[in-house]
Scaffold this motif. Structure first.
Motif, mmCIF file in Angstrom:
data_model
loop_
_atom_site.group_PDB
_atom_site.id
_atom_site.type_symbol
_atom_site.label_atom_id
_atom_site.label_comp_id
_atom_site.label_asym_id
_atom_site.label_seq_id
_atom_site.Cartn_x
_atom_site.Cartn_y
_atom_site.Cartn_z
ATOM 1 N N GLU A 41 62.403 38.730 42.359
ATOM 2 C CA GLU A 41 63.233 39.916 42.502
ATOM 3 C C GLU A 41 64.514 39.660 43.296
ATOM 4 O OE1 GLU A 41 62.539 44.527 43.859
ATOM 5 O OE2 GLU A 41 60.861 43.139 43.729
ATOM 6 N N ASP A 66 62.803 46.628 44.564
ATOM 7 C CA ASP A 66 61.775 47.522 44.048
ATOM 8 C C ASP A 66 60.457 47.248 44.760
ATOM 9 O OD1 ASP A 66 63.492 48.717 42.271
ATOM 10 O OD2 ASP A 66 62.946 47.403 40.609
ATOM 11 N N ASN A 67 59.974 48.207 45.504
ATOM 12 C CA ASN A 67 58.687 48.144 46.194
ATOM 13 C C ASN A 67 58.598 47.063 47.262
ATOM 14 O OD1 ASN A 67 57.676 50.193 44.453
ATOM 15 N ND2 ASN A 67 57.357 48.621 42.895
ATOM 16 N N ILE A 68 59.738 46.607 47.783
ATOM 17 C CA ILE A 68 59.705 45.586 48.836
ATOM 18 C C ILE A 68 60.866 45.808 49.807
ATOM 19 C CG2 ILE A 68 61.033 43.933 47.464
ATOM 20 C CD1 ILE A 68 59.358 41.708 48.804
ATOM 21 N N VAL A 100 55.436 44.910 51.249
ATOM 22 C CA VAL A 100 55.275 45.080 49.808
ATOM 23 C C VAL A 100 54.438 46.326 49.557
ATOM 24 C CG1 VAL A 100 54.472 44.003 47.680
ATOM 25 C CG2 VAL A 100 55.408 42.585 49.512
ATOM 26 N N ASP A 101 54.941 47.219 48.719
ATOM 27 C CA ASP A 101 54.259 48.471 48.396
ATOM 28 C C ASP A 101 54.177 48.609 46.885
ATOM 29 O OD1 ASP A 101 53.206 51.007 48.247
ATOM 30 O OD2 ASP A 101 55.058 52.013 48.844
ATOM 31 N N HIS A 102 53.105 48.087 46.311
ATOM 32 C CA HIS A 102 52.917 48.207 44.869
ATOM 33 C C HIS A 102 52.233 49.506 44.500
ATOM 34 C CE1 HIS A 102 54.478 44.373 43.688
ATOM 35 N NE2 HIS A 102 53.738 43.764 44.583
ATOM 36 N N TYR A 105 46.236 51.819 42.329
ATOM 37 C CA TYR A 105 45.889 51.983 40.927
ATOM 38 C C TYR A 105 44.376 51.843 40.771
ATOM 39 C CZ TYR A 105 46.074 46.888 41.230
ATOM 40 O OH TYR A 105 45.887 45.587 41.614
ATOM 41 N N ASP A 113 44.324 49.190 46.378
ATOM 42 C CA ASP A 113 45.575 49.365 47.106
ATOM 43 C C ASP A 113 46.176 47.984 47.369
ATOM 44 O OD1 ASP A 113 47.672 50.250 48.574
ATOM 45 O OD2 ASP A 113 46.485 51.012 50.245
ATOM 46 N N ASP A 114 47.282 47.675 46.714
ATOM 47 C CA ASP A 114 47.871 46.334 46.783
ATOM 48 C C ASP A 114 49.005 46.247 47.807
ATOM 49 O OD1 ASP A 114 48.066 43.690 46.068
ATOM 50 O OD2 ASP A 114 49.455 44.057 44.427
ATOM 51 N N ASP A 115 49.068 47.173 48.753
ATOM 52 C CA ASP A 115 50.098 47.115 49.789
ATOM 53 C C ASP A 115 49.761 46.009 50.786
ATOM 54 O OD1 ASP A 115 50.972 49.332 48.487
ATOM 55 O OD2 ASP A 115 50.480 50.739 50.079
#
Length: 168
Positions: A41, A66-68, A100-102, A105, A113-115
């Motif tokens: 990214e 995006d998300n970071i 990181v905030d994905h 899901y 939670d993939d944060d």
């Protein structure tokens, strides 16, 4: 006579070299925009660079994608190329934190939670040009990402561009 001339010539070059080595960076503080790009990214954000005198400087940046969000500080050793009037080189290193905030899901009937927060070390080697007649500076460097946490890896194909307004 030839030995005296060569001795004076050598002393002159040595004196000029020492004066050049003791020269300050072309500005004291600069504020600007950093762009971190390469594999993965592209990130953008504000940065500040401050010279601590001589060849020592610190740089801090907050980069967004995006998300970071990446927070980083770097130490750099800076030198001007003799006779170039504003062009210099630097090497440095510094720690970086990547938030990181994905988002979450559903995966295999559970909420995943993939944060996470990554800790990285980033060495840097680059060029910087300060326009002599204007308060503007640019830099380009190779700045690989060496992640030391959460799926540790080394990403060599990362670079940064910087556009700065210099202050005295």
């Amino acid at each position: 006579m030839k030995k005296v001339f060569l001795s004076v010539l050598a002393a002159t070059f040595l004196t000029l070299g020492v004066q050049q080595a003791n020269a300050q960076t072309p500005y004291r503080t600069a504020l600007g925009l950093g762009i971190d790009l390469g594999d993965g990214e592209t990130l953008f954000g504000p940065q500040i660079k401050h010279s601590f005198g001589g060849a020592n400087a610190g740089n801090a940046q907050v980069l967004f994608g995006d998300n970071i969000t990446v927070l980083g500080v770097d130490y750099s050793y800076n030198r001007q190329f003799p006779g170039t009037n504003g062009l210099g080189w630097y090497v440095g290193v510094g720690p970086q934190l990547a938030f990181v905030d994905h988002g979450g899901y559903w995966h295999d009937d559970r909420w995943d939670d993939d944060d996470h927060v990554d800790f990285a070390i980033r060495p840097a080697a680059g060029l910087e040009y300060k326009i002599p007649s204007a308060p503007i500076a640019f830099h380009f460097d190779w700045k690989p990402w060496w992640n030391l946490s959460h799926n540790s890896n080394f990403e060599p194909a990362r670079f940064t561009l910087g556009f700065k307004f210099t202050l005295k």
